[in-house]
Design an enzyme around this catalytic site. Structure first.
Site, PDB file in Angstrom:
ATOM      1  N   ASP A  38       3.776  20.305   7.868  1.00  0.00           N
ATOM      2  CA  ASP A  38       4.681  21.463   7.811  1.00  0.00           C
ATOM      3  C   ASP A  38       5.980  21.163   7.061  1.00  0.00           C
ATOM      4  OD1 ASP A  38       4.978  19.737  10.093  1.00  0.00           O
ATOM      5  OD2 ASP A  38       6.557  21.072  10.790  1.00  0.00           O
ATOM      6  N   LEU A  39       6.494  19.954   7.216  1.00  0.00           N
ATOM      7  CA  LEU A  39       7.756  19.609   6.525  1.00  0.00           C
ATOM      8  C   LEU A  39       7.530  19.555   5.003  1.00  0.00           C
ATOM      9  CD1 LEU A  39       9.053  16.791   8.911  1.00  0.00           C
ATOM     10  CD2 LEU A  39       9.683  19.216   8.914  1.00  0.00           C
TER      11      LEU A  39
ATOM     12  N   ARG B 250      -6.017  10.704   4.079  1.00  0.00           N
ATOM     13  CA  ARG B 250      -5.240  11.905   4.360  1.00  0.00           C
ATOM     14  C   ARG B 250      -3.859  11.868   3.696  1.00  0.00           C
ATOM     15  NH1 ARG B 250      -1.241  11.718   6.768  1.00  0.00           N
ATOM     16  NH2 ARG B 250      -1.184  13.941   7.177  1.00  0.00           N
TER      17      ARG B 250
ATOM     18  N   ARG C 191      -0.789  14.552  12.607  1.00  0.00           N
ATOM     19  CA  ARG C 191      -0.297  14.337  11.237  1.00  0.00           C
ATOM     20  C   ARG C 191      -0.044  15.663  10.500  1.00  0.00           C
ATOM     21  NH1 ARG C 191      -1.435   8.954   9.814  1.00  0.00           N
ATOM     22  NH2 ARG C 191       0.220   9.128   8.284  1.00  0.00           N
ATOM     23  N   PRO C 192       0.759  16.558  11.065  1.00  0.00           N
ATOM     24  CA  PRO C 192       1.014  17.845  10.387  1.00  0.00           C
ATOM     25  C   PRO C 192       1.716  17.632   9.043  1.00  0.00           C
ATOM     26  CG  PRO C 192       2.573  17.510  12.165  1.00  0.00           C
ATOM     27  CD  PRO C 192       1.566  16.410  12.285  1.00  0.00           C
TER      28      PRO C 192
ATOM     29  N   CYS D 198      -5.534  12.114  12.060  1.00  0.00           N
ATOM     30  CA  CYS D 198      -6.232  10.826  11.974  1.00  0.00           C
ATOM     31  C   CYS D 198      -6.173  10.200  13.362  1.00  0.00           C
ATOM     32  CB  CYS D 198      -5.550   9.926  10.935  1.00  0.00           C
ATOM     33  SG  CYS D 198      -3.967   9.303  11.522  1.00  0.00           S
TER      34      CYS D 198
ATOM     35  N   ASP E  36       4.454   0.912  12.220  1.00  0.00           N
ATOM     36  CA  ASP E  36       3.265   0.189  11.725  1.00  0.00           C
ATOM     37  C   ASP E  36       3.205  -1.236  12.249  1.00  0.00           C
ATOM     38  OD1 ASP E  36       3.315   1.734   8.411  1.00  0.00           O
ATOM     39  OD2 ASP E  36       2.709   2.463  10.385  1.00  0.00           O
TER      40      ASP E  36
ATOM     41  N   ARG F 234      -8.492  -0.844   4.618  1.00  0.00           N
ATOM     42  CA  ARG F 234      -7.653   0.205   4.022  1.00  0.00           C
ATOM     43  C   ARG F 234      -6.288  -0.361   3.649  1.00  0.00           C
ATOM     44  NH1 ARG F 234      -6.223   4.456   7.550  1.00  0.00           N
ATOM     45  NH2 ARG F 234      -4.943   4.896   5.728  1.00  0.00           N
TER      46      ARG F 234
ATOM     47  N   ILE G 266       7.093   7.608  16.934  1.00  0.00           N
ATOM     48  CA  ILE G 266       6.671   8.244  15.679  1.00  0.00           C
ATOM     49  C   ILE G 266       5.340   8.972  15.832  1.00  0.00           C
ATOM     50  CG2 ILE G 266       6.066   7.856  13.257  1.00  0.00           C
ATOM     51  CD1 ILE G 266       9.025   7.423  13.744  1.00  0.00           C
TER      52      ILE G 266
ATOM     53  N   LYS H  10       0.844  -1.204   0.000  1.00  0.00           N
ATOM     54  CA  LYS H  10       0.000   0.000   0.000  1.00  0.00           C
ATOM     55  C   LYS H  10       0.877   1.252   0.000  1.00  0.00           C
ATOM     56  CE  LYS H  10      -1.784   1.573   4.029  1.00  0.00           C
ATOM     57  NZ  LYS H  10      -1.440   2.979   4.301  1.00  0.00           N
ATOM     58  N   ASN H  11       1.906   1.256   0.838  1.00  0.00           N
ATOM     59  CA  ASN H  11       2.697   2.477   1.016  1.00  0.00           C
ATOM     60  C   ASN H  11       3.727   2.687  -0.081  1.00  0.00           C
ATOM     61  OD1 ASN H  11       1.116   2.879   3.207  1.00  0.00           O
ATOM     62  ND2 ASN H  11       2.685   2.396   4.725  1.00  0.00           N
TER      63      ASN H  11
HETATM   64  C1  EPZ Z   1       3.909   7.040   6.141  1.00  0.00           C
HETATM   65  O1  EPZ Z   1       3.077   8.045   6.677  1.00  0.00           O
HETATM   66  C2  EPZ Z   1       3.032   5.799   6.060  1.00  0.00           C
HETATM   67  N1  EPZ Z   1       1.891   6.053   5.181  1.00  0.00           N
HETATM   68  C3  EPZ Z   1       2.542   5.423   7.460  1.00  0.00           C
HETATM   69  O2  EPZ Z   1       1.819   4.199   7.334  1.00  0.00           O
HETATM   70  C4  EPZ Z   1       3.749   5.171   8.355  1.00  0.00           C
HETATM   71  O3  EPZ Z   1       3.304   4.887   9.663  1.00  0.00           O
HETATM   72  C5  EPZ Z   1       4.638   6.430   8.363  1.00  0.00           C
HETATM   73  O4  EPZ Z   1       5.020   6.760   7.006  1.00  0.00           O
HETATM   74  C6  EPZ Z   1       5.911   6.205   9.173  1.00  0.00           C
HETATM   75  O5  EPZ Z   1       6.631   5.145   8.645  1.00  0.00           O
HETATM   76  C7  EPZ Z   1       2.075   5.984   3.848  1.00  0.00           C
HETATM   77  O6  EPZ Z   1       3.161   5.761   3.365  1.00  0.00           O
HETATM   78  C8  EPZ Z   1       0.846   6.205   3.009  1.00  0.00           C
HETATM   79  P1  EPZ Z   1       5.801  10.561   8.190  1.00  0.00           P
HETATM   80  P2  EPZ Z   1       3.608   9.595   6.671  1.00  0.00           P
HETATM   81  O7  EPZ Z   1       5.638  11.784   7.376  1.00  0.00           O
HETATM   82  O8  EPZ Z   1       4.338   9.875   5.424  1.00  0.00           O
HETATM   83  C9  EPZ Z   1       5.650  13.819  11.651  1.00  0.00           C
HETATM   84  C10 EPZ Z   1       0.043   2.724   7.666  1.00  0.00           C
HETATM   85  O9  EPZ Z   1      -0.351   2.142   8.681  1.00  0.00           O
HETATM   86  N2  EPZ Z   1       5.543  14.803  10.552  1.00  0.00           N
HETATM   87  O10 EPZ Z   1       7.073   9.786   8.102  1.00  0.00           O
HETATM   88  O11 EPZ Z   1       2.456  10.467   7.024  1.00  0.00           O
HETATM   89  C11 EPZ Z   1       4.355  13.035  11.825  1.00  0.00           C
HETATM   90  O12 EPZ Z   1       3.461  13.742  12.666  1.00  0.00           O
HETATM   91  C12 EPZ Z   1       0.430   4.183   7.710  1.00  0.00           C
HETATM   92  O13 EPZ Z   1       0.212   2.162   6.550  1.00  0.00           O
HETATM   93  C13 EPZ Z   1       5.611  16.154  10.863  1.00  0.00           C
HETATM   94  O14 EPZ Z   1       5.756  16.549  12.020  1.00  0.00           O
HETATM   95  O15 EPZ Z   1       4.613   9.548   7.898  1.00  0.00           O
HETATM   96  C14 EPZ Z   1       4.801  11.762  12.477  1.00  0.00           C
HETATM   97  O16 EPZ Z   1       4.961  11.982  13.865  1.00  0.00           O
HETATM   98  C15 EPZ Z   1       0.139   4.791   9.055  1.00  0.00           C
HETATM   99  N3  EPZ Z   1       5.491  17.061   9.858  1.00  0.00           N
HETATM  100  C16 EPZ Z   1       6.183  11.535  11.853  1.00  0.00           C
HETATM  101  O17 EPZ Z   1       6.600  12.804  11.305  1.00  0.00           O
HETATM  102  C17 EPZ Z   1       5.312  16.675   8.553  1.00  0.00           C
HETATM  103  O18 EPZ Z   1       5.232  17.550   7.661  1.00  0.00           O
HETATM  104  C18 EPZ Z   1       6.186  10.478  10.757  1.00  0.00           C
HETATM  105  O19 EPZ Z   1       5.451  10.963   9.716  1.00  0.00           O
HETATM  106  C19 EPZ Z   1       5.239  15.293   8.261  1.00  0.00           C
HETATM  107  C20 EPZ Z   1       5.360  14.376   9.274  1.00  0.00           C
END
Ligand code: EPZ
Length: 418
Positions: A124-125, A92, A121-122, A116, A305, A397, A327, A22-23
């Site tokens: 900002d980055l 999202r 889930r900000p 979610c 995950d 999902r 995380i 999926k990812n």
């Molecule tokens: C991806 O989400 C995956 N989703 C998530 O899988 C997975 O848990 C996550 O990466 C971590 O490995 C998909 O790939 C579709 P991140 P993503 O940006 O990209 C913070 C599942 O179960 N953050 O690496 O949203 C955020 O709040 C899902 O399949 C910021 O602060 O994850 C979190 O604490 C759940 N600002 C951390 O980083 C930002 O702009 C990790 O987020 C972006 C993220």
């Protein structure tokens, strides 16, 4: 909406081919619009999140057809640049389309992706990185308005190795003038799969899987074929389910090193793991030992995950296991539901302490999120009696007919649509 009826006590035995990731498939579907082209993706999982991405592509004007695990995308007729709220709400992680729409049309409007079950889930980055490449981004009334008068390559150091932000930059940088260097990039295997697709599409991308990814130019091709990688979290789910239920299960077409932290934790708990180029096998029986302390983190650390799934395997293990979730700020909600099965779990902030119990008993439980729901199914396999799990659509999902797969392996799982 469905109720799962899981009768505990059966062991799992057999061989299973694991679904596509999926990812990995979601960012690649977004990448298919950065230039007008025809893409054929094989090994795509049948998931509601993938259906949501297909709806977004069609909304943007692309032609999308699906035949079993093959998805055909023709992004040449794309005219749209907006993703409305009703589609963003479905998934999202659609924010990954932002960089792709900007790369194609230099203008994008998406409804602000909300939080979610796992947390705020900000993004900002994502936004800070896209601004570095020259995007002007404003937010008004819950909508993000983005435009650029030509993206320019640049150096982007991510404050956190965000998977989505890394992917968004890789997609938008394909349209940027000059080289883009991402440092502190996410290293997840799904980023490598995205890079493989982008290279086939004519992009000069390198470094995926390391902390530094370089995107330096793009000579678009018109047709691309790509096989999506196997889902490493679904593989981890089936291994942890076998650890819960006992048995002997082989997973085909998986890459053992993609979830080595999970298999080594299971080995340390007393499961027998065999790794080969063909896949991974697990043999589990009797009471397991508690795992060493588990601390989630960006790849190659223990994947967040898989945290709920390994927790399920620890519920009846002899001893105490400590999980630290680094995380997401709210990723222990499944623990409350596991307690209803008789688990002994204390949660203090980002730490969960699991003391193994002799037995688990069937109960009525509710899926809290995608992986939490799958973890409750795994835990119910080890509970005496028939557990009723209410799921408002979370599990579908990310899992392609998990009920059918578990039944093929010998479980007794019944799905009652309601
Ligand atoms: C991806 O989400 C995956 N989703 C998530 O899988 C997975 O848990 C996550 O990466 C971590 O490995 C998909 O790939 C579709 P991140 P993503 O940006 O990209 C913070 C599942 O179960 N953050 O690496 O949203 C955020 O709040 C899902 O399949 C910021 O602060 O994850 C979190 O604490 C759940 N600002 C951390 O980083 C930002 O702009 C990790 O987020 C972006 C993220």
């Amino acid at each position: 909406m469905s109720n799962w009826r899981i009768t505990g006590g059966n062991s799992l035995n057999g061989e299973i081919r694991v679904q596509g990731s999926k990812n990995a498939v979601l960012p690649i579907m977004a990448a298919s619009i950065i230039t007008g082209c025809e893409t054929e993706l094989i090994n795509c999982p049948m998931l509601s999140d993938v259906e949501a991405a297909i709806e977004i592509l069609r909304h943007l004007g692309c032609i999308v057809d699906r035949d079993a695990d093959t998805i055909y995308i023709d992004s040449r007729p794309m005219t749209g640049t907006d993703i409305p709220h009703y589609l963003m709400r479905e998934m999202r992680s659609s924010v990954i389309f932002l960089g792709a729409i900007l790369a194609r049309a230099h203008s994008a409007q998406i409804s602000y992706p909300g939080g979610c079950e796992l947390g705020a889930r900000p993004v900002d980055l994502h936004l800070e990185a896209l601004r570095t490449l020259g995007a002007q981004i404003t937010e008004q009334g819950g909508e993000l308005f983005c435009r650029d008068s030509g993206l320019r390559g640049g150096r982007i150091n991510l404050a956190f190795p965000s998977v989505g932000a890394t992917e968004n930059v890789m997609l938008s940088a394909c349209a940027a003038e000059g080289e883009t260097v991402i440092t502190n990039a996410a290293r997840e295997p799904e980023i490598i799969d995205l890079q493989d697709y982008l290279i086939k599409l004519g992009a000069r991308v390198s470094g995926a899987g390391t902390s530094t990814v370089v995107i330096g130019g793009f000579e678009p091709r018109k047709r691309v074929g790509h096989r999506v990688m196997t889902d490493r979290i679904v593989a981890a789910t089936l291994l942890c389910s076998t650890a819960c239920a006992g048995g002997n299960v082989s997973l085909k077409s998986v890459t053992p090193e993609h979830f080595e932290t999970v298999t080594s934790a299971l080995e340390q708990m007393g499961c027998e793991i065999t790794r080969s180029s063909m896949g991974v096998s697990i043999r589990a029986g009797g009471a397991l030992r508690a795992a060493r302390p588990i601390s989630t983190g960006p790849y190659p650390a223990f994947p967040t995950d898989a945290q709920p799934l390994l927790m399920a395997a620890c519920l009846k293990a002899v001893g105490t296991t400590v999980f630290t979730e680094n995380i997401f700020e709210n990723r222990f909600r499944h623990a409350i539901e596991m307690r209803r099965l008789g688990a002994d779990i204390d949660v203090v902030g980002r730490v969960a302490i699991i003391k193994g119990v002799e037995r688990l008993s069937a109960a009525r439980v509710t899926a809290t999120d995608l992986r939490g729901g799958a973890a409750l199914v795994a835990a119910a396999l080890a509970a005496e009696g028939r557990t009723e799990l209410f799921d408002s659509g979370h599990i579908n999902r990310g899992y392609e007919r998990l009920d059918r797969i578990l039944n093929e392996l010998g479980a007794e799982v019944e799905l009652i649509e309601n």
